[in-house]
Design a protein around this motif. Structure first.
Motif, short mmCIF file in Angstrom:
data_model
loop_
_atom_site.label_atom_id
_atom_site.label_comp_id
_atom_site.label_asym_id
_atom_site.label_seq_id
_atom_site.Cartn_x
_atom_site.Cartn_y
_atom_site.Cartn_z
N ASN A 278 7.93 40.03 0.13
CA ASN A 278 6.72 39.64 1.04
C ASN A 278 5.84 41.00 1.33
O ASN A 278 6.39 41.99 1.96
N PRO A 279 4.68 41.23 0.55
CA PRO A 279 3.94 42.43 0.69
C PRO A 279 3.61 42.54 2.00
O PRO A 279 3.17 43.84 2.57
N LEU A 280 3.33 41.74 2.99
CA LEU A 280 2.90 41.98 4.31
C LEU A 280 3.98 42.29 5.39
O LEU A 280 3.86 42.63 6.46
N VAL A 281 5.30 42.17 4.96
CA VAL A 281 6.13 42.50 6.04
C VAL A 281 7.16 43.61 5.13
O VAL A 281 7.81 43.58 4.22
N THR A 282 6.93 44.91 5.93
CA THR A 282 7.81 46.17 5.55
C THR A 282 9.16 45.97 6.20
O THR A 282 9.47 45.93 7.60
N PRO A 283 10.26 46.07 5.47
CA PRO A 283 11.62 46.33 6.04
C PRO A 283 11.95 47.40 6.93
O PRO A 283 11.16 48.56 6.60
N PRO A 284 12.54 47.50 8.05
CA PRO A 284 12.66 48.74 8.75
C PRO A 284 13.21 49.89 8.25
O PRO A 284 12.73 51.03 8.56
N HIS A 285 14.06 49.58 7.38
CA HIS A 285 14.60 50.76 6.52
C HIS A 285 14.53 50.32 4.93
O HIS A 285 15.30 49.58 4.79
#
Lengths: 415, 288
Positions: A278-285
């Motif tokens: 999902n290009p709109l959600v960056t994982p925390p790490h």
């Protein structure tokens, strides 16, 4: 090195073929009669193990490619299709994903074995450099393959790594757009990554061919680091001796591989890669696979992006310069007491960098990563060059036979 | 002279190593920091370990909880009705699976007249989602988009940290159930927000949610789902059952994988002895 017997074709067909294409004689020279130092330990079985892993990855990979779809809206689904609906699909996919981990585990043991016994030293420099080339191709292939399931880690790892190229002065953005086939990681990127992931293993096969060729010219190093002086006394024919010993190492290694594949198949993976990209959600790490972690730690230890990227590539390329950085006349670490200690510190530092690569780059982790990175480069640039000049080494045995306590033989030159 | 210098350099290397070890352990101590979530409590699972297998009855109860509670918001679109009758799952009969499929309406088409239509489900259909698309879900659910549950049990997890994460891979100690344990913890982790924590309308406080805020109302309550096999109808039991069901949905071939794995590893152990003794016999006449 030439060995125990020369090939004489037995059947009429073999004689006919041998006069036209001496391939049977070549195979016999390389894998049957080829003389192997008889004092090799089990660390020397990793060459055969790596050959096996390369073939295993190619075979599982080709079958997986028959069921996989390199398209952004279908890639994640096609992996789940493989896991659920394809006969033995789950086994193929878990074997391929864990096979990559086992391949890297084996290559790291292989490299550290070479470092300990000085296998890179004259006359094996080209052999060593080819090995570093194979390692770099493996890293590229592993990275490309990790992107294909199109999970969150796939997508964001691709974004982070391709973003490194923007650090190149003046042309960085242009190059990155050219690599991605667009302005961000997208369908064009996934398609070319799949094509390249399929291509590179065959390039690896070719370089492995050169690696084995160079090995068969110089002969194998051995734990004493002393070259073979008497082929009759100090070597055994590859088959059946090395073949059987390699088989023991391989079966144990494959046992470990099977445990990983069948019982803890997601151990080396990251849960986020079961979430569709999902290009709109960056994982925390964002973390890469475990085998990239030491290099990832080096990349993040440096605040300047361009310098970080240079340090990342330098940390790999510097290994290729080992034959000239290590100035010691003594080849094997067995007879180098001070080197031995530095060697184990270096192993600790490399593993430590791996641990830090998995931690957030902040606070005490960042400081530790910087210290370990500095030591990593010092080991190559300062410790090894100086050690060769000042270290008091132990006396090397006169020959492999002498190291085994066998009666000394007249050393006669042989052709 | 050279000896002294060498000894000094060795000392230096040892001090360096000790300093690095110190730095690493300091880093480890840092790990229970301010952002951390509590670690989900470890549950007992029938499918854990080398001999693990699903409990059919638990999966059936778990499906009931999914259908009556979760399914109103969460899709599970990679699961097919035929899967319910397959080995290593809830293992209902094929007729029951067919009836289950037929209880769902499936959108199909276009037909010969060019129209889309609804028909009863078939074994080959996948479980239809509660909302036709993401926008419809967000419009109905206060802007939230509940994740698909097909691989949720593998898409969640937590690290036990160094050195326990190393044990997670070892035979006899292997621990692969981080995801299901997390889901159980989340489903039972709703508490009142502590003083000073302000929740927006429609938000709930959950110990295990990253950030501890979630838009999902506490989904389970005692007695909400009726079990007909005498199993206690408690929140804790529902949470366990539905988590087991989600594990099966995420890994429908787990039983097959483990049972084949036992044979493969067993074969390799026998083979390793055979190869080892063959090697010894062959090397017996070589001094090495």
């Amino acid at each position: 090195m030439t060995g125990h017997s020369t090939y004489t074709p037995k059947s009429g067909f073999a004689r006919w073929l041998e006069r036209r294409l001496p391939i049977l004689g070549f195979i016999h020279e390389s894998f049957v009669a080829y003389p192997v130092p008889k004092n090799l330990n089990y660390l020397w079985t990793f060459g055969a193990i790596l050959s096996f892993m390369l073939v295993a990855q190619i075979v599982t990979g080709i079958v997986l490619a028959m069921h996989y779809t390199p398209e952004t809206t279908l890639a994640f689904d096609s992996i789940e299709h493989i896991m659920r609906d394809v006969n033995w699909g789950w086994a193929l996919r878990y074997a391929h994903a864990n096979g990559a981990s086992m391949f890297f585990l084996a290559v790291y043991i292989h490299i550290f074995r070479g470092m300990y016994y000085g296998s890179y030293k004259e006359p094996r420099e080209v052999l060593w450099i080819l090995g570093v080339v194979i390692f770099m191709l493996m890293m590229a292939t592993g990275f490309l393959g990790y992107v294909l399931p199109w999970g969150q880690m796939s997508f964001w790892a691709a974004t982070v790594i391709t973003n490194l190229f923007t650090a190149i002065p003046y042309v960085g953005n242009t190059i990155t757009i050219w690599l991605l086939g667009g302005y961000s990681v997208d369908n064009a990127t996934l398609n070319r990554f799949f094509a390249l992931h399929y291509l590179l293993p065959f390039v690896i096969v070719a370089i492995v061919g050169l690696h084995v060729w160079a090995l068969h010219v110089t002969g194998q190093n051995n734990p004493t680091g002393v070259e073979v002086k008497d082929i009759k006394k100090e070597t055994v024919p590859f088959t059946p001796y090395a073949t059987l010993k390699d088989a023991v190492g391989l079966v144990v290694f494959v046992g470990l591989f099977a445990w990983l594949t069948f019982f803890v198949p997601n151990y080396t993976g990251h849960p986020d890669n079961y979430i569709e990209a999902n290009p709109l959600v960056t994982p925390p790490h964002i973390v890469p696979e475990w085998y990239f972690l030491p290099f990832y730690a080096i990349l993040r230890a440096i605040p300047n992006k361009l310098v970080g990227v240079i340090a990342l590539f330098a940390s790999i390329l510097i290994v290729a310069a080992l034959p000239w950085l290590d100035t010691s006349k003594v080849r094997s670490g067995v007879y180098r007491p001070a080197f031995k200690k530095f060697y184990w510190v270096f192993v600790f530092v490399s593993v430590g960098l791996g641990y830090l690569g998995a931690q957030p780059a902040e606070g005490v982790y960042l400081i530790a990563a910087r210290i370990l990175m500095a030591y990593y480069f010092l080991h190559f640039l300062v410790v090894l060059p100086l050690l060769g000049k000042y270290e008091q080494t132990l006396p090397e045995p006169r020959s492999i036979a002498a190291s085994l306590g066998e009666a000394a033989t007249e050393e006669k030159p042989h052709a | 002279m050279r000896d002294a210098r060498q000894r000094a350099s060795i000392m230096k290397s040892i001090i360096m190593a000790a300093a690095l070890a110190g730095a690493a352990s300091a880093a480890l101590a840092e790990e229970g920091g301010a952002h951390s979530q509590p670690k989900p409590p470890r549950q007992e699972w029938s499918f854990a370990g080398a001999f693990g297998h699903y409990e059919n009855a638990q999966l059936r109860r778990g499906y009931k909880v999914y259908k009556e509670v979760c399914a109103s918001c969460h899709s599970i679109s990679r699961l097919a009705f035929r899967n319910f009758a397959e080995k290593g799952g809830p293992e209902i009969s094929e007729a029951e699976a067919k009836a289950l499929a037929e209880s769902y309406k499936i959108k199909d088409g276009p037909n010969d007249a060019g129209d889309y239509y609804e028909r009863p489900g078939r074994l080959s259909d996948r479980v239809p989602p509660p909302f036709p698309n993401e926008q419809a879900a967000r419009a109905a659910l206060n802007g939230a988009y509940p994740p698909d549950m097909s691989v949720l049990a593998k898409a969640r997890g937590y690290s036990r940290g160094f050195p326990l994460f190393l044990a997670d891979a070892l035979p006899g100690f292997s621990y692969q159930e981080h995801g299901v344990d997390y889901i159980v913890a989340l489903l039972t982790g709703y508490v009142d927000a502590p003083q000073g924590v302000e929740l927006a309308p429609g938000q709930y406080y959950n110990l295990y949610m990253p950030g501890r805020r979630t838009g999902m109302p506490p989904p389970l309550s005692d007695g909400a789902v009726t079990y007909d096999d005498g199993t206690p109808q408690t929140t804790a039991q529902y949470a366990k059952d539905v988590s087991a069901f989600l594990m099966w949905a995420a890994e429908p071939h787990l039983e097959e994988r483990k049972s084949i794995g036992l044979k493969v590893v067993g074969f390799l152990i026998v083979l390793s002895f055979l190869v080892y003794f063959t090697k010894r016999k062959i090397w017996a006449n070589v001094h090495h």
